[in-house]
Design a protein around this motif. Sequence first.
Motif, PDB file in Angstrom:
ATOM      1  N   GLY A  74       0.780  -1.222   0.000  1.00  0.00           N
ATOM      2  CA  GLY A  74       0.000   0.000   0.000  1.00  0.00           C
ATOM      3  C   GLY A  74       0.817   1.281   0.000  1.00  0.00           C
ATOM      4  N   VAL A  75       2.009   1.228  -0.612  1.00  0.00           N
ATOM      5  CA  VAL A  75       2.865   2.424  -0.693  1.00  0.00           C
ATOM      6  C   VAL A  75       2.437   3.232  -1.917  1.00  0.00           C
ATOM      7  CG1 VAL A  75       5.232   3.249  -0.999  1.00  0.00           C
ATOM      8  CG2 VAL A  75       4.794   1.247   0.440  1.00  0.00           C
ATOM      9  N   PRO A  76       2.072   4.505  -1.753  1.00  0.00           N
ATOM     10  CA  PRO A  76       1.579   5.301  -2.889  1.00  0.00           C
ATOM     11  C   PRO A  76       2.640   5.499  -3.967  1.00  0.00           C
ATOM     12  CG  PRO A  76       1.855   6.691  -0.935  1.00  0.00           C
ATOM     13  CD  PRO A  76       2.060   5.281  -0.493  1.00  0.00           C
ATOM     14  N   THR A  77       2.283   5.166  -5.212  1.00  0.00           N
ATOM     15  CA  THR A  77       3.217   5.292  -6.333  1.00  0.00           C
ATOM     16  C   THR A  77       2.420   5.453  -7.623  1.00  0.00           C
ATOM     17  OG1 THR A  77       5.164   4.303  -7.396  1.00  0.00           O
ATOM     18  CG2 THR A  77       3.413   2.789  -6.743  1.00  0.00           C
ATOM     19  N   ALA A  78       3.104   5.626  -8.736  1.00  0.00           N
ATOM     20  CA  ALA A  78       2.438   5.823 -10.030  1.00  0.00           C
ATOM     21  C   ALA A  78       1.898   4.496 -10.570  1.00  0.00           C
ATOM     22  CB  ALA A  78       3.440   6.413 -11.020  1.00  0.00           C
ATOM     23  N   ALA A  79       0.806   4.583 -11.354  1.00  0.00           N
ATOM     24  CA  ALA A  79       0.299   3.406 -12.064  1.00  0.00           C
ATOM     25  C   ALA A  79       1.364   2.925 -13.042  1.00  0.00           C
ATOM     26  CB  ALA A  79      -0.980   3.772 -12.812  1.00  0.00           C
ATOM     27  N   TYR A  80       1.374   1.596 -13.328  1.00  0.00           N
ATOM     28  CA  TYR A  80       2.447   1.065 -14.179  1.00  0.00           C
ATOM     29  C   TYR A  80       1.988  -0.157 -14.952  1.00  0.00           C
ATOM     30  CZ  TYR A  80       3.263  -2.887 -10.981  1.00  0.00           C
ATOM     31  OH  TYR A  80       3.123  -4.041 -10.245  1.00  0.00           O
ATOM     32  N   PHE A  81       2.810  -0.549 -15.952  1.00  0.00           N
ATOM     33  CA  PHE A  81       2.560  -1.730 -16.768  1.00  0.00           C
ATOM     34  C   PHE A  81       3.916  -2.294 -17.183  1.00  0.00           C
ATOM     35  CE2 PHE A  81       1.555  -3.946 -20.783  1.00  0.00           C
ATOM     36  CZ  PHE A  81       0.459  -4.711 -20.382  1.00  0.00           C
ATOM     37  N   ILE A  98      18.040   2.934   3.028  1.00  0.00           N
ATOM     38  CA  ILE A  98      17.056   2.972   1.951  1.00  0.00           C
ATOM     39  C   ILE A  98      16.938   4.419   1.492  1.00  0.00           C
ATOM     40  CG2 ILE A  98      14.718   2.376   1.211  1.00  0.00           C
ATOM     41  CD1 ILE A  98      14.428   0.733   3.778  1.00  0.00           C
ATOM     42  N   PHE A  99      17.065   4.603   0.196  1.00  0.00           N
ATOM     43  CA  PHE A  99      16.925   5.922  -0.428  1.00  0.00           C
ATOM     44  C   PHE A  99      15.569   5.878  -1.134  1.00  0.00           C
ATOM     45  CE2 PHE A  99      19.183   8.424  -4.163  1.00  0.00           C
ATOM     46  CZ  PHE A  99      18.012   9.129  -4.426  1.00  0.00           C
ATOM     47  N   ILE A 100      14.642   6.730  -0.686  1.00  0.00           N
ATOM     48  CA  ILE A 100      13.308   6.759  -1.275  1.00  0.00           C
ATOM     49  C   ILE A 100      13.169   8.038  -2.099  1.00  0.00           C
ATOM     50  CG2 ILE A 100      10.825   6.614  -0.827  1.00  0.00           C
ATOM     51  CD1 ILE A 100      11.533   5.439   1.945  1.00  0.00           C
ATOM     52  N   GLY A 101      13.117   7.869  -3.414  1.00  0.00           N
ATOM     53  CA  GLY A 101      12.910   9.002  -4.302  1.00  0.00           C
ATOM     54  C   GLY A 101      11.416   9.303  -4.371  1.00  0.00           C
ATOM     55  N   LEU A 102      11.034  10.502  -3.940  1.00  0.00           N
ATOM     56  CA  LEU A 102       9.616  10.862  -3.843  1.00  0.00           C
ATOM     57  C   LEU A 102       9.269  12.000  -4.773  1.00  0.00           C
ATOM     58  CD1 LEU A 102       9.188  11.159   0.032  1.00  0.00           C
ATOM     59  CD2 LEU A 102       8.595   9.202  -1.377  1.00  0.00           C
ATOM     60  N   MET A 103       7.985  12.095  -5.095  1.00  0.00           N
ATOM     61  CA  MET A 103       7.450  13.267  -5.775  1.00  0.00           C
ATOM     62  C   MET A 103       6.419  13.899  -4.849  1.00  0.00           C
ATOM     63  SD  MET A 103       7.937  14.872  -8.653  1.00  0.00           S
ATOM     64  CE  MET A 103       8.397  13.758  -9.979  1.00  0.00           C
ATOM     65  N   ASN A 104       6.572  15.189  -4.608  1.00  0.00           N
ATOM     66  CA  ASN A 104       5.574  15.939  -3.845  1.00  0.00           C
ATOM     67  C   ASN A 104       4.513  16.403  -4.837  1.00  0.00           C
ATOM     68  OD1 ASN A 104       4.060  17.820  -2.444  1.00  0.00           O
ATOM     69  ND2 ASN A 104       5.804  18.931  -1.602  1.00  0.00           N
ATOM     70  N   CYS A 105       3.399  15.680  -4.880  1.00  0.00           N
ATOM     71  CA  CYS A 105       2.322  15.984  -5.826  1.00  0.00           C
ATOM     72  C   CYS A 105       1.253  16.797  -5.097  1.00  0.00           C
ATOM     73  CB  CYS A 105       1.720  14.698  -6.379  1.00  0.00           C
ATOM     74  SG  CYS A 105       2.909  13.590  -7.180  1.00  0.00           S
ATOM     75  N   GLY A 106       1.416  18.115  -5.095  1.00  0.00           N
ATOM     76  CA  GLY A 106       0.455  18.983  -4.428  1.00  0.00           C
ATOM     77  C   GLY A 106       0.316  18.689  -2.949  1.00  0.00           C
ATOM     78  N   GLY A 107       1.444  18.398  -2.306  1.00  0.00           N
ATOM     79  CA  GLY A 107       1.417  18.128  -0.868  1.00  0.00           C
ATOM     80  C   GLY A 107       1.255  16.661  -0.512  1.00  0.00           C
ATOM     81  N   GLU A 108       1.049  15.811  -1.527  1.00  0.00           N
ATOM     82  CA  GLU A 108       0.892  14.369  -1.282  1.00  0.00           C
ATOM     83  C   GLU A 108       2.132  13.632  -1.793  1.00  0.00           C
ATOM     84  OE1 GLU A 108      -1.770  13.322   0.484  1.00  0.00           O
ATOM     85  OE2 GLU A 108      -2.247  15.461   0.528  1.00  0.00           O
ATOM     86  N   PRO A 109       2.827  12.877  -0.935  1.00  0.00           N
ATOM     87  CA  PRO A 109       4.038  12.172  -1.384  1.00  0.00           C
ATOM     88  C   PRO A 109       3.719  10.868  -2.120  1.00  0.00           C
ATOM     89  CG  PRO A 109       3.691  11.792   0.965  1.00  0.00           C
ATOM     90  CD  PRO A 109       2.574  12.702   0.512  1.00  0.00           C
ATOM     91  N   LYS A 110       4.412  10.652  -3.250  1.00  0.00           N
ATOM     92  CA  LYS A 110       4.316   9.384  -3.975  1.00  0.00           C
ATOM     93  C   LYS A 110       5.729   8.912  -4.307  1.00  0.00           C
ATOM     94  CE  LYS A 110      -0.257   9.705  -6.115  1.00  0.00           C
ATOM     95  NZ  LYS A 110      -1.016   9.473  -7.366  1.00  0.00           N
ATOM     96  N   VAL A 111       5.949   7.609  -4.263  1.00  0.00           N
ATOM     97  CA  VAL A 111       7.290   7.055  -4.490  1.00  0.00           C
ATOM     98  C   VAL A 111       7.577   6.934  -5.988  1.00  0.00           C
ATOM     99  CG1 VAL A 111       8.819   5.078  -4.124  1.00  0.00           C
ATOM    100  CG2 VAL A 111       7.271   5.805  -2.299  1.00  0.00           C
ATOM    101  N   VAL A 112       8.708   7.496  -6.394  1.00  0.00           N
ATOM    102  CA  VAL A 112       9.192   7.338  -7.765  1.00  0.00           C
ATOM    103  C   VAL A 112      10.037   6.069  -7.861  1.00  0.00           C
ATOM    104  CG1 VAL A 112      10.619   8.359  -9.585  1.00  0.00           C
ATOM    105  CG2 VAL A 112       9.169   9.831  -8.160  1.00  0.00           C
ATOM    106  N   GLU A 113      10.918   5.865  -6.855  1.00  0.00           N
ATOM    107  CA  GLU A 113      11.799   4.688  -6.873  1.00  0.00           C
ATOM    108  C   GLU A 113      12.414   4.465  -5.498  1.00  0.00           C
ATOM    109  OE1 GLU A 113      15.137   5.342  -9.464  1.00  0.00           O
ATOM    110  OE2 GLU A 113      15.810   7.114  -8.364  1.00  0.00           O
ATOM    111  N   TYR A 114      12.840   3.230  -5.283  1.00  0.00           N
ATOM    112  CA  TYR A 114      13.690   2.885  -4.148  1.00  0.00           C
ATOM    113  C   TYR A 114      15.122   2.723  -4.653  1.00  0.00           C
ATOM    114  CZ  TYR A 114       9.605   1.220  -1.355  1.00  0.00           C
ATOM    115  OH  TYR A 114       8.432   1.096  -0.657  1.00  0.00           O
ATOM    116  N   ASN A 115      16.097   3.162  -3.856  1.00  0.00           N
ATOM    117  CA  ASN A 115      17.493   2.753  -4.036  1.00  0.00           C
ATOM    118  C   ASN A 115      17.918   2.082  -2.733  1.00  0.00           C
ATOM    119  OD1 ASN A 115      18.591   5.632  -6.019  1.00  0.00           O
ATOM    120  ND2 ASN A 115      17.519   3.798  -6.607  1.00  0.00           N
TER     121      ASN A 115
END
Length: 436
Positions: free
Chosen positions: A124-131, A281-298
């Motif tokens: 349940g970690v917020p992130t972008a939709a993917y395929f 753990i390096f968590i690359g995040l995007m601040n989307c209008g105040g809401e954090p979403k994960v771009v990637e883990y390193n």
Amino acid sequence: MKLPQTVNILLLGGGGREHAFAWKIAQSQRLEKLYIAPGNAGTKACGVNVDLNPSNFPALKQFVLNNYINLVVVGPEQPLVEGVKDYFLNDPEIRHIPVIGPSQEAAQLEGSKEYAKAFMMRHGVPTAAYFVVTKENVEEGCAFLASDRVRAPYVLKADGLAAGKGVLILDDLGEAQRELRAMLEGKFGAASKKVVIEEFLSGIEVSVFVATDGVSYKMLPEAKDYKRIGEGDTGLNTGGMGAVSPVPFATEEFMEKVRTRIVEPTIRGIREEGLDYTGFIFIGLMNCGGEPKVVEYNVRMGDPETEVVLPRITSDLVDLFEGIVHKSLNEKVLEVTPQTAATVVCVSKGYPGDYEKGMPISGLPATAETGNSLVFHAGTACCKNGEEVVTAGGRVLAVTSLGDSIPMATARSYETIGNIDYDGLYCRHDIGHDLL
């Protein structure tokens, strides 16, 4: 695995991140001897450089046994993805030597974009939709790009490690479909045998760093790095042209969302899945209008972010390592200065494309500390005479300064860079400007 009161440490890697680690480790009262493999021209002021490839595991084994090493700290991702920790754990002669870094399976959080995305979905970690696309379902991938599930710009990511170059962001649908096919045909080698198509996240990026013993965690200072070669975030992507910490928009409220919605579910997922994870753990995040979403883990610290994060930590790093190794991290104290750190990266002419090496560097301090700044070596080497330092990589130096504000810290870094010279020296002069 108990660490003795004073320790012999082997640090793997040879870039700016590893010079920052070496500089910080060398300050510890608990350090007996520090070895850096392979290190660079700057790390030799912090310890002993060793001509060892971090991916040559049998050679590492021989070295740690011959030199009574008590702890191995892994800087770059490659040895972790290749299984350096598993190699130590599976060898009875060296399994008693702890490794700061995750197991090979846990390192798939960076080694495979598909693995990381599936992990985020499970927990349940917020992130972008993917395929996920392979040669077998390339037509489905092209159809996904044309569907209403994603819109331009289109994000294509090589599933495996591609030295930071395996991500394409494209505005044109036809071009995205062509590039998808080219990636699957080997544009990024084996790394793009599988490609992850992602929804584009609009916002501003921030990097969050976590130390964990696999059960508990400590959040380190956050940072923002600058990837593009040109001023105003223009031009080609690089490994990073600079970084700033703390990040003004990463407010208490935002970071609490990061902690509860991202960090805690990630650590809980690691624990529930029985992953052996002792490290960073390096968590690359995007601040989307105040809401954090994960771009990637390193699965290691970032570069050049390490060069702004570690100078802000005032407590003993080896003590933190002990907490990671003993699974007693929650008992350790992490102290951080409120001052701002700003890093400006000096690169070779032509980077991130082709560039020449071997340019003599003048104006370098004998140690990292100089005036108000720290000069971390990223791509440097010593000439055979042992005296002259020359360029040996695309990113050459990372100059970090502390100050009471972003303008003060960056001004100090630019002043220090003004005293350093080599043929083709280039740096961005707008690091941190977007945060003012």
